[in-house]
Write an enzyme that holds these catalytic residues in place. Sequence first.
Site, PDB file in Angstrom:
ATOM      1  CB  CYS A  76       0.543  -0.213  -5.356  1.00 32.61           C
ATOM      2  SG  CYS A  76       2.177  -1.008  -5.475  1.00 32.61           S
TER       3      CYS A  76
ATOM      4  CG  HIS B 101       5.908  -1.610  -6.233  1.00 26.67           C
ATOM      5  ND1 HIS B 101       5.226  -0.648  -6.936  1.00 26.67           N
ATOM      6  CD2 HIS B 101       6.895  -2.045  -7.063  1.00 26.67           C
ATOM      7  CE1 HIS B 101       5.767  -0.500  -8.129  1.00 26.67           C
ATOM      8  NE2 HIS B 101       6.785  -1.336  -8.235  1.00 26.67           N
TER       9      HIS B 101
ATOM     10  CB  CYS C  84       2.465   2.619  -9.123  1.00 25.49           C
ATOM     11  SG  CYS C  84       2.448   0.859  -8.713  1.00 25.49           S
TER      12      CYS C  84
ATOM     13  CD  GLU D  73       2.801   0.959  -2.428  1.00 28.22           C
ATOM     14  OE1 GLU D  73       2.556   2.062  -2.942  1.00 28.22           O
ATOM     15  OE2 GLU D  73       3.830   0.299  -2.692  1.00 28.22           O
TER      16      GLU D  73
END
Length: 150
Positions: free
Chosen positions: A87, A54, A84, A56
């Site tokens: 993260c 992801h 999420c 992040e």
Amino acid sequence: MSMFTSHMDAALDEARAAGARGEVPVGAVLVNAKGKVVARGGNRTRELSDPTAHAEILVIREACAVVNSERLPGYDLYVTLEPCAMCATAISAARIRRLYYGAADPKSGGVAHGARVFTHAQCHHAPEVYDGIGADEAAQILKEFFAGRR
């Protein structure tokens, strides 16, 4: 006292670039206390065949490598979509000072929705959280991406 400078436009650029690569268009930018961008990127889960890639996570990894530390106190993260739970946990573990995010994610978010990671007693560090920064544009990028796939 210095003026606040948002780096959400750079995160939105990263989201657009991720979408152009066929990734879910989420972008992130990590800046130091002086406002210098130390890492930027977008989702790469498909490209890297990695469910943890992801935006992040990628920028946290890059910034930690740049500063040679597993923690980033004094750093601020700008991300186009509510992180999420995975993260949000990484943000906490990295001790990021402030989180700025754009669009809310009622389905998969882990900050204001779902797991609400930062509110748990087990959470060792909760950043200051500012939501809704560039939310309309971030949401539009996501809507256009998914409309093209339906």
